[in-house]
Design a protein around this motif. Structure first.
Motif, PDB file in Angstrom:
ATOM      1  N   UNK A  36     -37.151  41.523 -22.634  1.00 49.61           N
ATOM      2  CA  UNK A  36     -36.024  41.437 -23.573  1.00 49.61           C
ATOM      3  C   UNK A  36     -34.767  42.050 -22.952  1.00 49.61           C
ATOM      4  N   UNK A  37     -34.934  43.161 -22.246  1.00 54.01           N
ATOM      5  CA  UNK A  37     -33.794  43.839 -21.642  1.00 54.01           C
ATOM      6  C   UNK A  37     -33.156  42.978 -20.553  1.00 54.01           C
ATOM      7  N   UNK A  38     -33.988  42.370 -19.699  1.00 55.84           N
ATOM      8  CA  UNK A  38     -33.442  41.497 -18.659  1.00 55.84           C
ATOM      9  C   UNK A  38     -32.707  40.315 -19.278  1.00 55.84           C
ATOM     10  N   UNK A  39     -33.306  39.710 -20.301  1.00 55.94           N
ATOM     11  CA  UNK A  39     -32.705  38.537 -20.929  1.00 55.94           C
ATOM     12  C   UNK A  39     -31.400  38.883 -21.648  1.00 55.94           C
ATOM     13  N   UNK A  40     -31.256  40.137 -22.069  1.00 59.69           N
ATOM     14  CA  UNK A  40     -30.032  40.562 -22.743  1.00 59.69           C
ATOM     15  C   UNK A  40     -28.977  41.076 -21.768  1.00 59.69           C
ATOM     16  N   UNK A  48     -21.834  36.569 -21.078  1.00 56.27           N
ATOM     17  CA  UNK A  48     -22.995  35.847 -21.593  1.00 56.27           C
ATOM     18  C   UNK A  48     -24.290  36.453 -21.067  1.00 56.27           C
ATOM     19  N   UNK A  49     -25.310  36.403 -21.919  1.00 56.46           N
ATOM     20  CA  UNK A  49     -26.665  36.794 -21.527  1.00 56.46           C
ATOM     21  C   UNK A  49     -27.579  35.612 -21.824  1.00 56.46           C
ATOM     22  N   UNK A  50     -28.763  35.610 -21.240  1.00 54.69           N
ATOM     23  CA  UNK A  50     -29.709  34.519 -21.477  1.00 54.69           C
ATOM     24  C   UNK A  50     -30.161  34.485 -22.928  1.00 54.69           C
ATOM     25  N   UNK A  51     -30.508  35.639 -23.484  1.00 51.32           N
ATOM     26  CA  UNK A  51     -30.954  35.632 -24.885  1.00 51.32           C
ATOM     27  C   UNK A  51     -29.811  35.238 -25.808  1.00 51.32           C
ATOM     28  N   UNK A  52     -28.601  35.650 -25.492  1.00 51.80           N
ATOM     29  CA  UNK A  52     -27.451  35.254 -26.288  1.00 51.80           C
ATOM     30  C   UNK A  52     -27.183  33.763 -26.216  1.00 51.80           C
ATOM     31  N   UNK A  53     -27.367  33.175 -25.028  1.00 60.24           N
ATOM     32  CA  UNK A  53     -27.196  31.728 -24.894  1.00 60.24           C
ATOM     33  C   UNK A  53     -28.225  30.969 -25.716  1.00 60.24           C
ATOM     34  N   UNK A  54     -29.471  31.443 -25.725  1.00 59.99           N
ATOM     35  CA  UNK A  54     -30.509  30.795 -26.542  1.00 59.99           C
ATOM     36  C   UNK A  54     -30.124  30.820 -28.013  1.00 59.99           C
ATOM     37  N   UNK A  55     -29.705  31.978 -28.488  1.00 58.45           N
ATOM     38  CA  UNK A  55     -29.334  32.112 -29.895  1.00 58.45           C
ATOM     39  C   UNK A  55     -28.141  31.215 -30.217  1.00 58.45           C
ATOM     40  N   UNK A  56     -27.132  31.242 -29.354  1.00 57.18           N
ATOM     41  CA  UNK A  56     -25.946  30.418 -29.572  1.00 57.18           C
ATOM     42  C   UNK A  56     -26.311  28.937 -29.635  1.00 57.18           C
ATOM     43  N   UNK A  93     -35.568  39.224 -31.523  1.00 59.77           N
ATOM     44  CA  UNK A  93     -36.155  39.152 -30.197  1.00 59.77           C
ATOM     45  C   UNK A  93     -36.215  37.705 -29.744  1.00 59.77           C
ATOM     46  N   UNK A  94     -36.493  37.520 -28.485  1.00 62.11           N
ATOM     47  CA  UNK A  94     -36.569  36.164 -27.939  1.00 62.11           C
ATOM     48  C   UNK A  94     -37.591  35.313 -28.690  1.00 62.11           C
ATOM     49  N   UNK A  95     -38.793  35.828 -29.020  1.00 63.35           N
ATOM     50  CA  UNK A  95     -39.728  34.991 -29.780  1.00 63.35           C
ATOM     51  C   UNK A  95     -39.147  34.513 -31.111  1.00 63.35           C
ATOM     52  N   UNK A  96     -38.363  35.374 -31.770  1.00 63.81           N
ATOM     53  CA  UNK A  96     -37.730  34.987 -33.043  1.00 63.81           C
ATOM     54  C   UNK A  96     -36.739  33.844 -32.830  1.00 63.81           C
ATOM     55  N   UNK A  97     -35.915  33.980 -31.806  1.00 65.64           N
ATOM     56  CA  UNK A  97     -34.905  32.960 -31.528  1.00 65.64           C
ATOM     57  C   UNK A  97     -35.580  31.644 -31.157  1.00 65.64           C
ATOM     58  N   UNK A 156     -26.886  29.516 -17.753  1.00 62.70           N
ATOM     59  CA  UNK A 156     -28.172  30.215 -17.682  1.00 62.70           C
ATOM     60  C   UNK A 156     -28.717  30.236 -16.256  1.00 62.70           C
ATOM     61  N   UNK A 157     -28.527  29.151 -15.517  1.00 64.79           N
ATOM     62  CA  UNK A 157     -28.987  29.120 -14.120  1.00 64.79           C
ATOM     63  C   UNK A 157     -28.329  30.230 -13.301  1.00 64.79           C
ATOM     64  N   UNK A 158     -27.018  30.389 -13.465  1.00 62.94           N
ATOM     65  CA  UNK A 158     -26.286  31.412 -12.711  1.00 62.94           C
ATOM     66  C   UNK A 158     -26.729  32.808 -13.129  1.00 62.94           C
ATOM     67  N   UNK A 159     -26.873  33.011 -14.431  1.00 60.44           N
ATOM     68  CA  UNK A 159     -27.288  34.331 -14.927  1.00 60.44           C
ATOM     69  C   UNK A 159     -28.687  34.666 -14.432  1.00 60.44           C
ATOM     70  N   UNK A 160     -29.614  33.715 -14.540  1.00 58.71           N
ATOM     71  CA  UNK A 160     -30.997  33.987 -14.117  1.00 58.71           C
ATOM     72  C   UNK A 160     -31.057  34.285 -12.627  1.00 58.71           C
TER      73      UNK A 160
END
Length: 170
Positions: A36-40, A48-56, A93-97, A156-160
């Motif tokens: 979760x921390x890495x994704x945020x 932008x973060x990965x988890x934020x992009x998923x939610x958006x 959390x990511x599972x929720x999103x 997301x590709x660049x962030x990851x």
């Protein structure tokens, strides 16, 4: 390249839904194996973060679906909470999103499958970036979702890659 399957017809409707799903999947894959921390985290110049992009992306899909259905959006944000659409808050959390997005995706697919045709239109909301009294077709909406998700899959590709060196394409 997206291919048709027995579950997704190869007609225009099925093809557009398959392309929407392919871009959804690219975004979803961006968080595989991360905490979760890495994704945020925000390891690039962007906020932008990965988890934020998923939610958006999930909330954007819901917003377009509700506009097309001409129903109120139960997750619409005001200006004061707009930024919360780009980050997980309040114990999310990511599972929720991902579970939320699964539900939205299923609802989108069912809605599109039940349409008489992709030429059906719906009104755009008043906004400076939309034409006054503008309308768009269901086809336009699906293409817009492909565009939206593809743009953010690139982010997301660049962030990851910045997080751990993982590359989407090899």
């Amino acid at each position: 390249m997206t291919q048709s399957s027995p579950e997704v017809p190869g007609d225009e409707r099925g093809t557009l839904l398959a392309f929407v799903e392919a871009q959804r999947a690219a975004l979803r894959r961006s968080v595989l194996g991360l905490t979760e921390e890495q994704a945020a985290s925000r390891p690039s110049a962007s906020e932008l973060s990965l988890s934020g992009l998923l939610k958006h992306a999930a909330e954007v899909e819901l917003a377009w679906l509700r506009m097309a259905q001409q129903q109120p959006n139960e997750r619409q944000r005001g200006r004061e909470t707009w930024s919360e659409g780009f980050r997980l808050v309040g114990g999310e959390g990511i599972p929720d999103v991902l579970a939320f997005w699964d539900g939205v995706a299923a609802e989108t697919a069912a809605f599109v499958a039940a349409l008489p045709g992709l030429d059906e239109t719906f009104p755009l909301p008043p906004a400076p970036w939309f034409p006054k009294d503008g309308k768009v077709s269901m086809r336009w909406m699906l293409l817009h979702l492909v565009e939206e998700f593809a743009r953010h899959a690139g982010h997301a590709d660049v962030i990851r890659e910045s997080i751990d060196g993982t590359k989407a394409m090899g």
